[in-house]
Design a protein around this motif. Structure first.
Motif, PDB file in Angstrom:
ATOM      1  N   TRP A   1       0.840  -1.211   0.000  1.00  0.00           N
ATOM      2  CA  TRP A   1       0.000   0.000   0.000  1.00  0.00           C
ATOM      3  C   TRP A   1       0.871   1.256   0.000  1.00  0.00           C
ATOM      4  N   VAL A   2       1.848   1.293   0.914  1.00  0.00           N
ATOM      5  CA  VAL A   2       2.692   2.493   1.019  1.00  0.00           C
ATOM      6  C   VAL A   2       3.450   2.711  -0.292  1.00  0.00           C
ATOM      7  N   MET A   3       3.978   1.604  -0.867  1.00  0.00           N
ATOM      8  CA  MET A   3       4.725   1.754  -2.119  1.00  0.00           C
ATOM      9  C   MET A   3       3.817   2.232  -3.245  1.00  0.00           C
ATOM     10  N   GLY A   4       2.551   1.791  -3.219  1.00  0.00           N
ATOM     11  CA  GLY A   4       1.588   2.290  -4.206  1.00  0.00           C
ATOM     12  C   GLY A   4       1.457   3.802  -4.105  1.00  0.00           C
ATOM     13  N   VAL A   5       1.282   4.288  -2.878  1.00  0.00           N
ATOM     14  CA  VAL A   5       1.170   5.739  -2.671  1.00  0.00           C
ATOM     15  C   VAL A   5       2.435   6.434  -3.160  1.00  0.00           C
ATOM     16  N   VAL A   6       3.594   5.877  -2.783  1.00  0.00           N
ATOM     17  CA  VAL A   6       4.864   6.507  -3.166  1.00  0.00           C
ATOM     18  C   VAL A   6       4.986   6.571  -4.685  1.00  0.00           C
ATOM     19  N   ALA A   7       4.659   5.465  -5.368  1.00  0.00           N
ATOM     20  CA  ALA A   7       4.804   5.443  -6.823  1.00  0.00           C
ATOM     21  C   ALA A   7       3.874   6.458  -7.472  1.00  0.00           C
ATOM     22  N   VAL A   8       2.603   6.478  -7.024  1.00  0.00           N
ATOM     23  CA  VAL A   8       1.609   7.351  -7.654  1.00  0.00           C
ATOM     24  C   VAL A   8       1.988   8.824  -7.498  1.00  0.00           C
ATOM     25  N   PHE A   9       2.499   9.197  -6.310  1.00  0.00           N
ATOM     26  CA  PHE A   9       2.821  10.605  -6.094  1.00  0.00           C
ATOM     27  C   PHE A   9       4.201  10.979  -6.636  1.00  0.00           C
ATOM     28  N   SER A  10       5.186  10.088  -6.409  1.00  0.00           N
ATOM     29  CA  SER A  10       6.550  10.523  -6.709  1.00  0.00           C
ATOM     30  C   SER A  10       6.834  10.522  -8.210  1.00  0.00           C
ATOM     31  N   PHE A  11       6.135   9.664  -8.978  1.00  0.00           N
ATOM     32  CA  PHE A  11       6.431   9.628 -10.419  1.00  0.00           C
ATOM     33  C   PHE A  11       6.122  10.957 -11.101  1.00  0.00           C
ATOM     34  N   PRO A  12       4.858  11.444 -11.028  1.00  0.00           N
ATOM     35  CA  PRO A  12       4.616  12.742 -11.692  1.00  0.00           C
ATOM     36  C   PRO A  12       5.418  13.883 -11.085  1.00  0.00           C
ATOM     37  N   LEU A  13       5.529  13.905  -9.735  1.00  0.00           N
ATOM     38  CA  LEU A  13       6.264  15.010  -9.095  1.00  0.00           C
ATOM     39  C   LEU A  13       7.727  15.020  -9.534  1.00  0.00           C
ATOM     40  N   GLY A  14       8.353  13.840  -9.440  1.00  0.00           N
ATOM     41  CA  GLY A  14       9.785  13.778  -9.745  1.00  0.00           C
ATOM     42  C   GLY A  14      10.069  14.020 -11.211  1.00  0.00           C
ATOM     43  N   VAL A  15       9.294  13.365 -12.087  1.00  0.00           N
ATOM     44  CA  VAL A  15       9.539  13.517 -13.520  1.00  0.00           C
ATOM     45  C   VAL A  15       9.209  14.946 -13.958  1.00  0.00           C
ATOM     46  N   GLY A  16       8.112  15.503 -13.423  1.00  0.00           N
ATOM     47  CA  GLY A  16       7.742  16.885 -13.761  1.00  0.00           C
ATOM     48  C   GLY A  16       8.848  17.844 -13.365  1.00  0.00           C
ATOM     49  N   ALA A  17       9.340  17.697 -12.136  1.00  0.00           N
ATOM     50  CA  ALA A  17      10.406  18.592 -11.677  1.00  0.00           C
ATOM     51  C   ALA A  17      11.669  18.396 -12.520  1.00  0.00           C
ATOM     52  N   GLY A  18      11.962  17.138 -12.864  1.00  0.00           N
ATOM     53  CA  GLY A  18      13.134  16.867 -13.694  1.00  0.00           C
ATOM     54  C   GLY A  18      13.012  17.526 -15.056  1.00  0.00           C
ATOM     55  N   ILE A  19      11.819  17.402 -15.669  1.00  0.00           N
ATOM     56  CA  ILE A  19      11.597  18.031 -16.977  1.00  0.00           C
ATOM     57  C   ILE A  19      11.756  19.543 -16.872  1.00  0.00           C
ATOM     58  N   PHE A  20      11.194  20.095 -15.796  1.00  0.00           N
ATOM     59  CA  PHE A  20      11.291  21.550 -15.643  1.00  0.00           C
ATOM     60  C   PHE A  20      12.752  21.997 -15.586  1.00  0.00           C
ATOM     61  N   LEU A  21      13.541  21.296 -14.751  1.00  0.00           N
ATOM     62  CA  LEU A  21      14.921  21.736 -14.555  1.00  0.00           C
ATOM     63  C   LEU A  21      15.775  21.487 -15.795  1.00  0.00           C
ATOM     64  N   GLU A  22      15.480  20.403 -16.541  1.00  0.00           N
ATOM     65  CA  GLU A  22      16.348  20.032 -17.640  1.00  0.00           C
ATOM     66  C   GLU A  22      15.909  20.672 -18.960  1.00  0.00           C
ATOM     67  N   GLU A  23      14.598  20.811 -19.169  1.00  0.00           N
ATOM     68  CA  GLU A  23      14.115  21.233 -20.492  1.00  0.00           C
ATOM     69  C   GLU A  23      13.573  22.669 -20.505  1.00  0.00           C
TER      70      GLU A  23
END
Lengths: 304, 311
Positions: free
Chosen positions: A89-111
Motif C-alpha cells: 500500500w505504502v509503495m503504491g502511494v509513493v509510486a503514484v505521487f513521486s512519479f509525476p512530481l519527480g519527472v515533472g520537476a526533472g523536466i522543468f529543470l532540464e528542459e
C-alpha cells in the motif's frame, strides 16, 4: 628545488649517492597491492557473511504460513501478511505521487528552465535535501502529515507514511530523471523545433519516450530504496502490532522493515529467526526490483 | 481522376492552432515548475517544523541547560536535558565507523581504479552497489545478533548493546559510499599524470600515493565528510545495536543512546503533541539537522575550494 641551483657537473655523481633501492620499493609495492586487494576482499566477504548468516537463520521459518499469517505473540504462528500488505500500500502511494512530481520537476529543470533565481534555488534545495538524514523526514512527516494534515491523511496512516517517503526519495528521482533526459541527443530537439513543434510537443512526443527506460530505471531504484526505509516510518509512528491488512489510504498500517525491527528488538530467539525470514523476503523483493532495473537499462542501451 | 485542390485540403487537414499549443505549453511549464517547487517547500517545511517546536522547547528549558547538563533524562520525573550526552554517543559511534570506512573504502577505491582489470571492476562495482543497497534494518540485525556475539568471544566485558559493534557495522554500511565516490575521483585523474610519474621512475605505489591521491584529494575528502554525515544521521543500526541508555563517556563496550535512537524511542511511545517529550524530539532533531547540514556544506565547500581542474 630549482634545477638550475646546482649545476649537475658540480656534484660528484657516484653510485653511492643515487640508490634506486628497487628491491625494497617493489616489496613495498607488493604490500600495498596486497592491502588494496585485501580491503576489497574484506568488503565482499562481509557482504557474503551477512547474506549467509541471514539465510541460515531465516530459511527454517520461511514458508507459506509465514507469508500468510498476521503478527502474533506466539512465534510459531506469526507472519508478515499485514506487513507485506502495508508495504505494498505504502509503495503504491509513493509510486503514484513521486512519479509525476519527480519527472515533472526533472523536466522543468532540464528542459524548461532558464538560468534564473528560481532554478538555482531549486537546485540548491535538491542537493541539500539529498543529505538530510531520513529520520528528519520522519519528524517532518510527523508534524506535517500526521498532525497538521491529520484530518485528510487520517493520522498515522498509509497516506501519511507514503507521502513522507515521497519527500524522501524525490531528490533521487529528480536527479535520475535529469540524467535520463540528458542522454537524449540534442538533434531530436532541434529536429522537432525545425518542424515547428513547441518545446512541450517535442518533450511529450519525442524526448520522454526516448528517455522513459532511463527514467523508469531511476524510479525503480528509488522505490527499492524507499521499501527498505525504516526510520521515517518509525518516526511517524507506524504501528508494529497490527492484525489486519490496510483497507484504504487512511488505514493504519505496518510495513515489512518495521515488522523486522520489532522482531529483532524482542528478546526471544524464535522472533530473531522470524526477523531473518522477513529480511529474506525483503531482500528478495529488492533483488527482483534491482534486476528489473538492470534489465531495463541493458535493453535501453542495446536499442539505442 | 480528379485531383483536389491543395489549398482546400491543407485547410481541412492541417490546423496548426499555435495559440492552443502555446497555451498548453505554458500550463505544463507552470505545473512542472510547481512540482519543482515542492523541494523548496520541503526544505521550508523541515526548517519550520524543527524551528517551531524547538522554540517552544527553549521556552521551557533554557539553552545553557540544554548545552551543559551532564545527564539526559527528559522522560523521567526529574528532567535533565544534556544534549551533550546524546551527541557524545553519536560522535563516538561515527568516529568508530569512519575508522573502519576510511581505510576499507579508500583502499577498495584504489584497488578498483588502479589495480583491477576492467573485467574485475565490472564485477566488483555492482557488488559494492548491493552492499550500499542493503536496508539499514538488515545491518541492525547483523550488528545486534551476529557481530556482537562474535565480538563477545574476544571481549568478555562486552555488553549486549554497545557502540563498538554498532560502529563497526555502520562503518561497513558507509564503506561503499566512500569507495564509490573516491573511486570516481581517483578514476578521473588524467592518465598523463600517472605516465609522467612513471617516466620519472616511480613505482606504481609511489605514483598512486604521491601523484594520484593528492590530485584526487578534494573528491576523497568530500566523500569522507559525506560518509560521516551519513553515519551521524543513521538510525536503525544504532537503535538496534547500541541500545537506549543515555550515558556520558567514551567507553565503547557499554550501551549508549544516540540522537537518532532517542527520536525513535520517543516516537515509538506515542508522544502527545505539546508535551515536553514531543518538543524535546524536535530539539534533538534540530541539533541533528544542524550537524549534518554543517558537514554537507563543508563537503561542498571543500570540493569547490580544492578541486584540481584538468583539461
Amino acid at each position: 628545488m630549482n634545477i638550475n641551483d646546482t649545476r649537475i657537473s658540480d656534484r660528484p655523481i657516484t653510485s653511492d649517492l643515487f640508490k634506486p633501492n628497487l628491491a625494497k620499493r617493489y616489496n613495498l609495492d607488493r604490500v600495498f597491492a596486497f592491502f588494496a586487494w585485501g580491503a576489497t576482499t574484506i568488503a565482499v566477504a562481509i557482504l557474503a557473511w551477512l547474506l549467509i548468516t541471514i539465510l541460515i537463520d531465516g530459511i527454517g521459518t520461511l514458508n507459506w504460513n509465514f507469508i500468510d499469517s498476521f503478527a502474533s505473540r506466539k512465534a510459531e504462528r506469526a507472519g508478515i501478511k499485514a506487513a507485506l500488505a502495508g508495504t505494498l500500500w505504502v509503495m503504491g502511494v509513493v509510486a503514484v505521487f513521486s512519479f509525476p512530481l519527480g519527472v515533472g520537476a526533472g523536466i522543468f529543470l532540464e528542459e524548461f528552465s532558464e538560468d534564473n533565481w528560481f532554478t538555482r534555488l531549486v537546485e540548491i534545495n535538491i542537493s541539500n535535501l539529498a543529505g538530510v538524514p531520513s529520520i528528519i523526514y520522519g519528524l517532518l512527516g510527523l508534524a506535517a502529515f500526521v498532525r497538521i494534515l491529520g484530518p485528510i491523511t487520517g493520522g498515522r496512516s498509509v497516506l501519511a507514511g507514503g507521502l513522507t517517503l515521497v519527500l524522501l526519495i524525490l531528490p533521487v528521482i529528480i536527479v535520475s530523471t535529469r540524467e535520463a533526459l540528458r542522454t537524449v541527443p540534442d538533434g531530436i530537439r532541434a529536429a522537432g523545433f525545425a518542424l515547428g513543434a513547441t518545446r512541450w510537443q517535442v518533450i511529450w512526443n519525442h524526448i520522454l519516450p526516448a528517455a522513459m527506460p532511463g527514467i523508469l530505471t531511476g524510479m525503480i531504484l528509488s522505490l527499492s530504496r524507499a521499501i527498505g526505509e525504516t526510520a521515517p516510518l518509525l518516526a511517524i509512528g507506524a504501528a508494529s502490532f497490527i492484525a489486519f491488512t490496510p483497507n484504504g489510504l487512511q488505514s493504519s498500517f505496518t510495513a515489512l522493515p518495521i515488522q523486522i525491527y520489532d522482531w529483532v528488538g524482542r528478546p526471544k530467539k524464535e522472533f530473531h529467526d522470524l526477523a531473518a525470514s522477513g529480511i529474506i523476503v525483503l531482500m528478495t523483493v529488492l533483488l527482483l526490483m534491482n534486476a528489473g532495473a538492470i534489465y531495463l537499462r541493458n535493453r535501453f542501451q542495446q536499442t539505442r | 481522376m480528379t485531383v483536389q485542390s491543395p489549398t482546400t485540403q491543407s485547410q481541412s487537414l492541417w490546423r496548426p492552432n499555435r495559440d492552443r499549443s502555446r497555451l498548453i505549453q505554458s500550463v505544463v511549464k507552470f505545473i512542472c515548475g510547481a512540482f519543482a517547487a515542492v523541494s523548496i517547500v520541503t526544505t521550508l517545511g523541515i526548517v519550520a517544523t524543527l524551528l517551531f517546536e524547538t522554540i517552544s522547547f527553549l521556552q521551557e528549558v533554557p539553552i545553557w541547560q540544554f548545552l551543559t547538563d551532564r545527564k539526559w533524562t527528559p522522560l523521567f520525573a526529574s528532567k535533565e536535558f544534556g544534549i551533550f550526552v546524546l551527541v557524545s554517543a553519536t560522535v563516538m559511534i561515527s568516529v568508530i565507523s569512519i575508522l573502519v570506512a576510511m581505510p576499507l573504502g579508500l583502499l577498495a577505491a584504489i584497488c578498483l581504479s588502479e589495480y583491477a582489470t576492467p573485467r574485475t571492476r565490472k564485477i566488483l562495482k555492482p557488488v559494492l552497489e548491493v552492499l550500499a543497497g542493503v536496508p539499514t534494518v538488515v545491518y541492525g540485525y547483523f550488528a545486534l545478533l551476529t557481530v556482537t556475539p562474535f565480538l563477545q568471544t574476544f571481549l568478555p566485558n562486552l555488553k549486549g548493546f554497545n557502540s563498538i559493534s554498532a560502529g563497526l557495522v555502520l562503518g561497513v554500511m558507509i564503506t561503499p559510499l566512500v569507495a564509490s565516490l573516491s573511486e570516481d575521483a581517483i578514476y578521473s585523474v588524467p592518465q598523463r599524470l600517472r605516465d609522467g610519474a612513471y617516466a620519472l621512475g616511480t613505482t606504481k605505489r609511489e605514483t598512486i600515493v604521491s601523484v594520484v591521491l593528492p590530485a584526487a584529494l578534494s573528491g576523497i575528502v568530500s566523500s569522507l565528510i559525506l560518509a560521516v554525515s551519513r553515519a551521524v544521521g543513521e538510525t536503525m543500526i544504532v537503535t538496534l545495536a547500541a541500545g537506549a541508555n543515555p550515558t556520558l563517556g567514551l567507553n565503547p563496550l557499554v550501551p549508549v543512546m544516540t540522537m537518532t535512537a532517542f527520536i525513535v524511542q520517543v516516537t515509538k511511545g506515542d508522544a502527545v503533541h505539546g508535551s515536553i517529550a514531543y518538543q524535546t524530539l524536535f530539539a534533538v532533531g534540530t541539533t541533528l539537522f544542524l550537524i549534518t547540514l554543517a558537514l554537507n556544506i563543508f563537503s561542498f565547500w571543500f570540493v569547490r575550494r580544492f578541486r584540481e581542474k584538468y583539461d
